[in-house]
Design a protein around this motif. Structure first.
Motif, PDB file in Angstrom:
ATOM      1  N   ARG A  44      43.595  44.736  31.888  1.00 30.61           N
ATOM      2  CA  ARG A  44      42.352  44.113  31.416  1.00 30.61           C
ATOM      3  C   ARG A  44      42.021  42.962  32.350  1.00 30.61           C
ATOM      4  O   ARG A  44      42.923  42.328  32.886  1.00 30.61           O
ATOM      5  N   ILE A  84      53.629  67.352  22.427  1.00 31.42           N
ATOM      6  CA  ILE A  84      52.419  67.106  23.227  1.00 31.42           C
ATOM      7  C   ILE A  84      52.165  68.276  24.187  1.00 31.42           C
ATOM      8  O   ILE A  84      51.023  68.668  24.427  1.00 31.42           O
ATOM      9  N   ALA A 121      51.295  46.860  17.658  1.00 25.94           N
ATOM     10  CA  ALA A 121      52.007  47.825  18.513  1.00 25.94           C
ATOM     11  C   ALA A 121      51.117  48.972  18.993  1.00 25.94           C
ATOM     12  O   ALA A 121      51.364  49.552  20.057  1.00 25.94           O
ATOM     13  N   ARG A 127      36.064  59.228  24.030  1.00 25.85           N
ATOM     14  CA  ARG A 127      36.861  59.096  22.798  1.00 25.85           C
ATOM     15  C   ARG A 127      36.292  59.986  21.698  1.00 25.85           C
ATOM     16  O   ARG A 127      37.041  60.603  20.953  1.00 25.85           O
ATOM     17  N   CYS A 173      45.279  52.826  19.522  1.00 25.06           N
ATOM     18  CA  CYS A 173      45.915  54.108  19.863  1.00 25.06           C
ATOM     19  C   CYS A 173      45.325  55.304  19.115  1.00 25.06           C
ATOM     20  O   CYS A 173      45.355  55.376  17.895  1.00 25.06           O
ATOM     21  N   ALA A 217      50.082  45.316  27.003  1.00 31.67           N
ATOM     22  CA  ALA A 217      49.035  46.328  26.929  1.00 31.67           C
ATOM     23  C   ALA A 217      48.527  46.604  28.345  1.00 31.67           C
ATOM     24  O   ALA A 217      48.847  45.882  29.296  1.00 31.67           O
ATOM     25  N   THR A 218      47.727  47.647  28.474  1.00 31.69           N
ATOM     26  CA  THR A 218      47.301  48.085  29.804  1.00 31.69           C
ATOM     27  C   THR A 218      46.281  47.107  30.415  1.00 31.69           C
ATOM     28  O   THR A 218      45.823  46.175  29.767  1.00 31.69           O
ATOM     29  N   ALA A 278      50.807  58.971  27.421  1.00 32.56           N
ATOM     30  CA  ALA A 278      50.761  58.132  26.209  1.00 32.56           C
ATOM     31  C   ALA A 278      51.500  58.818  25.070  1.00 32.56           C
ATOM     32  O   ALA A 278      52.073  58.165  24.205  1.00 32.56           O
ATOM     33  N   THR A 281      55.861  56.720  24.849  1.00 30.03           N
ATOM     34  CA  THR A 281      55.870  55.744  23.766  1.00 30.03           C
ATOM     35  C   THR A 281      56.761  56.183  22.603  1.00 30.03           C
ATOM     36  O   THR A 281      57.667  55.463  22.202  1.00 30.03           O
ATOM     37  N   HIS A 292      33.627  54.983  27.597  1.00 29.03           N
ATOM     38  CA  HIS A 292      34.754  55.089  26.675  1.00 29.03           C
ATOM     39  C   HIS A 292      34.339  55.787  25.385  1.00 29.03           C
ATOM     40  O   HIS A 292      35.031  56.686  24.904  1.00 29.03           O
ATOM     41  N   HIS A 307      40.161  50.404  21.716  1.00 28.73           N
ATOM     42  CA  HIS A 307      41.194  51.197  22.391  1.00 28.73           C
ATOM     43  C   HIS A 307      42.424  51.419  21.510  1.00 28.73           C
ATOM     44  O   HIS A 307      43.460  51.901  22.003  1.00 28.73           O
TER      45      HIS A 307
HETATM   46  C1  HEM Z   1      54.861  55.041  19.027  1.00 31.65           C
HETATM   47  C2  HEM Z   1      54.002  55.659  19.744  1.00 31.65           C
HETATM   48  C3  HEM Z   1      52.798  55.048  20.385  1.00 31.65           C
HETATM   49  C4  HEM Z   1      52.496  53.734  20.645  1.00 31.65           C
HETATM   50  C5  HEM Z   1      53.310  52.492  20.290  1.00 31.65           C
HETATM   51  C6  HEM Z   1      51.206  53.719  21.304  1.00 31.65           C
HETATM   52  C7  HEM Z   1      50.568  52.562  21.717  1.00 31.65           C
HETATM   53  C8  HEM Z   1      49.305  52.534  22.242  1.00 31.65           C
HETATM   54  C9  HEM Z   1      48.606  51.313  22.599  1.00 31.65           C
HETATM   55  C10 HEM Z   1      49.182  49.910  22.503  1.00 31.65           C
HETATM   56  C11 HEM Z   1      47.382  51.663  23.058  1.00 31.65           C
HETATM   57  C12 HEM Z   1      46.275  50.712  23.544  1.00 31.65           C
HETATM   58  C13 HEM Z   1      46.587  50.177  24.900  1.00 31.65           C
HETATM   59  C14 HEM Z   1      45.634  49.088  25.333  1.00 31.65           C
HETATM   60  O1  HEM Z   1      44.666  48.749  24.629  1.00 31.65           O
HETATM   61  O2  HEM Z   1      45.878  48.537  26.420  1.00 31.65           O
HETATM   62  C15 HEM Z   1      47.295  53.111  22.994  1.00 31.65           C
HETATM   63  C16 HEM Z   1      46.201  53.839  23.379  1.00 31.65           C
HETATM   64  C17 HEM Z   1      46.188  55.212  23.397  1.00 31.65           C
HETATM   65  N1  HEM Z   1      47.162  56.062  22.930  1.00 31.65           N
HETATM   66 FE1  HEM Z   1      48.912  55.535  22.096  1.00 31.65          FE
HETATM   67  N2  HEM Z   1      50.776  55.005  21.453  1.00 31.65           N
HETATM   68  C18 HEM Z   1      51.699  55.847  20.895  1.00 31.65           C
HETATM   69  C19 HEM Z   1      51.630  57.210  20.824  1.00 31.65           C
HETATM   70  C20 HEM Z   1      50.571  57.966  21.252  1.00 31.65           C
HETATM   71  C21 HEM Z   1      50.472  59.391  21.141  1.00 31.65           C
HETATM   72  C22 HEM Z   1      51.501  60.296  20.476  1.00 31.65           C
HETATM   73  C23 HEM Z   1      49.292  59.754  21.739  1.00 31.65           C
HETATM   74  C24 HEM Z   1      48.650  61.084  21.949  1.00 31.65           C
HETATM   75  C25 HEM Z   1      49.009  62.193  21.547  1.00 31.65           C
HETATM   76  C26 HEM Z   1      48.645  58.550  22.196  1.00 31.65           C
HETATM   77  C27 HEM Z   1      47.427  58.508  22.824  1.00 31.65           C
HETATM   78  C28 HEM Z   1      46.744  57.351  23.135  1.00 31.65           C
HETATM   79  C29 HEM Z   1      45.429  57.345  23.764  1.00 31.65           C
HETATM   80  C30 HEM Z   1      44.608  58.546  24.159  1.00 31.65           C
HETATM   81  C31 HEM Z   1      45.082  55.993  23.927  1.00 31.65           C
HETATM   82  C32 HEM Z   1      43.797  55.449  24.555  1.00 31.65           C
HETATM   83  C33 HEM Z   1      42.778  55.136  23.484  1.00 31.65           C
HETATM   84  C34 HEM Z   1      41.521  54.490  24.010  1.00 31.65           C
HETATM   85  O3  HEM Z   1      41.473  54.003  25.153  1.00 31.65           O
HETATM   86  O4  HEM Z   1      40.528  54.486  23.256  1.00 31.65           O
HETATM   87  N3  HEM Z   1      49.449  57.490  21.894  1.00 31.65           N
HETATM   88  N4  HEM Z   1      48.481  53.609  22.480  1.00 31.65           N
END
Ligand code: HEM
Length: 401
Positions: free
Chosen positions: A291, A152, A341, A101, A349, A288-289, A238, A242, A97, A347
């Motif tokens: 686990r 995106i 959120a 990242r 966001c 959340a995703t 993602a 979202t 990870h 992880h």
């Molecule tokens: C309102 C908009 C968004 C919400 C509420 C959101 C929410 C989340 C959440 C809850 C996670 C963690 C999931 C977990 O731990 O199970 C996450 C991870 C992630 N999100 Fe978002 N997201 C949003 C928008 C975006 C956008 C716009 C992008 C990319 C352009 C993005 C890319 C990612 C990525 C790459 C991860 C994985 C990070 C990791 O594993 O280190 N997200 N998001």
């Protein structure tokens, strides 16, 4: 043998009621999701934070993915998707990870994202220019969906003509479809992204974000083709499933709370800070995703044994009355700091700065252009998507004025 509680079939239509009952009973319960998957569902804020960071909990899908089948009652169809779409950071623990990242983080700093503001404003303005006073539209279709998917796709260098396909594929992957539908969507997505990544890898490097990622070389370390495909997939899904629903859920909350809408119309400078309250009140990610526990984990006095799937409901944690006063009430002036959120821990966001920017631009422009917009359906008739991951409406009919 004790019978497990099973979440009601219509859980996704009213999850908050269910969460309030569960949260009052305890921090975490062993239960079955509507389709029969046995999980431990966390609904209290403190324990949610703990479960998102505890070292006993893993996100390594390669090692723990088999638990999905092991804990399903047989009704859950095989949702394992293309391996080429699965080798991304959300399915990994450190050090894998950390490596992935790190390679992508630089592109998503708040400063770098802020530079995208003029382009995001332009896209939002173009979308709103196609709409007229008096129109009745599905706001998701007309505005909330095309804005983030355009952003995106531009980041990834993907032609905009493909966006309808993407919507279809990712919808199939995130909601409860048949195994065939899921497999077909995953294969189509993987094939398209493979072609896209190969084309960019063979082209001369340019200064776009995705080209930089494809050609990135961190002290001799590079992303493999498979990793690039998975990364693009993760960012695409993602990045739009979202944000579209954050916009939709927020507009619905405002239209149901006219006095709050008035506050933002009178003082649009409050919109950026109010983003946190919309994320808290009705964030677009319910649980959340994936686990699972590698070792037993104590959550507020309840022991989750090793080898169990742990689902953290972010929308439940964000309405924990121990954390937020009067949690079901929208209050655009409250400090909603600390909401979950965007997740918590390693992880958290990666796209949060971009999501906040898109939301700020979307709401600011929407309220400025159509200050008298109203719901064009009875709130009770609105239908939520059939997904425990995504909290979002099928359609949001509004009248523009
Ligand atoms: C309102 C908009 C968004 C919400 C509420 C959101 C929410 C989340 C959440 C809850 C996670 C963690 C999931 C977990 O731990 O199970 C996450 C991870 C992630 N999100 Fe978002 N997201 C949003 C928008 C975006 C956008 C716009 C992008 C990319 C352009 C993005 C890319 C990612 C990525 C790459 C991860 C994985 C990070 C990791 O594993 O280190 N997200 N998001």
């Amino acid at each position: 043998m004790t019978t497990l509680t099973r979440l009601p079939d219509d859980y996704v239509q009213n999850p908050h009621e269910v969460h309030d009952l569960l949260r009052a009973e305890g921090p975490v319960q062993e239960l079955q999701l509507p389709r029969g998957l046995k999980v431990w569902l966390v609904t209290r804020y403190d324990e949610a934070k703990l479960a998102l960071t505890a070292p006993q909990v893993s996100k390594n899908v390669l090692e723990g993915g088999h638990l999905m089948a092991a804990h399903s009652s047989g009704e859950v169809e095989n949702r394992e998707i293309e391996p080429t779409l699965s080798v991304h950071m959300l399915n990994m623990d450190p050090p894998g990870h950390t490596r992935l990242r790190k390679l992508v983080t630089k592109a998503f700093t708040a400063r770098r994202v802020e530079l995208m503001r003029p382009r995001v404003q332009e896209i939002a303005a173009e979308l709103l220019a196609k709409l007229a006073d008096g129109d009745e539209v599905d706001l998701l279709e007309a505005f909330a969906f095309p804005l983030p998917i355009t952003v995106i796709c531009e980041l990834l260098g993907i032609p905009i003509d493909n966006r309808a396909d993407f919507r279809e594929w990712s919808n199939q992957l995130l909601t409860f479809g048949t195994a065939e539908q899921v497999q077909a969507a995953a294969s189509a997505m993987a094939a398209f992204l493979h072609q896209h990544v190969t084309a960019i890898a063979e082209a001369e490097p340019n200064d776009t974000f995705f080209s930089a990622l494809v050609h990135a070389d961190d002290s001799g370390d590079r992303l493999s083709t498979e990793e690039l495909i998975s990364m693009a997939f993760l960012l695409l899904v993602a990045g739009h499933e979202t944000t579209v629903n954050l916009i939709g859920n927020a507009v619905l909350a405002l239209l149901r709370n006219p006095e709050q809408l008035r506050v933002l119309k009178d003082r649009p400078e409050l919109i950026p800070a109010s983003t946190e309250e919309f994320l808290r009140l009705e964030g677009p990610v319910n649980v959340a995703t994936f686990r699972y526990t590698k070792e037993p984990l104590d959550l507020g006095g309840v022991t989750v044994p090793a080898g169990e799937i742990v689902m953290v409901s972010l929308i439940a944690a964000n309405r924990d009355p121990e954390k937020y006063e009067n949690p079901a009430q929208l209050d655009v002036t409250r400090s909603a700091q600390g909401h979950l959120a965007f997740g918590h821990g390693i992880h958290f966001c990666l796209g949060a700065p971009l999501a906040r920017l898109e939301f700020d631009v979307a709401l600011t422009q929407l309220l400025a252009r159509f200050p008298n917009l109203s719901l064009a359906a009875e709130p009770e008739t609105l239908v939520w998507r059939d997904s425990t991951l995504i909290r979002g409406l099928h359609t949001l009919p509004v009248r523009l004025a």
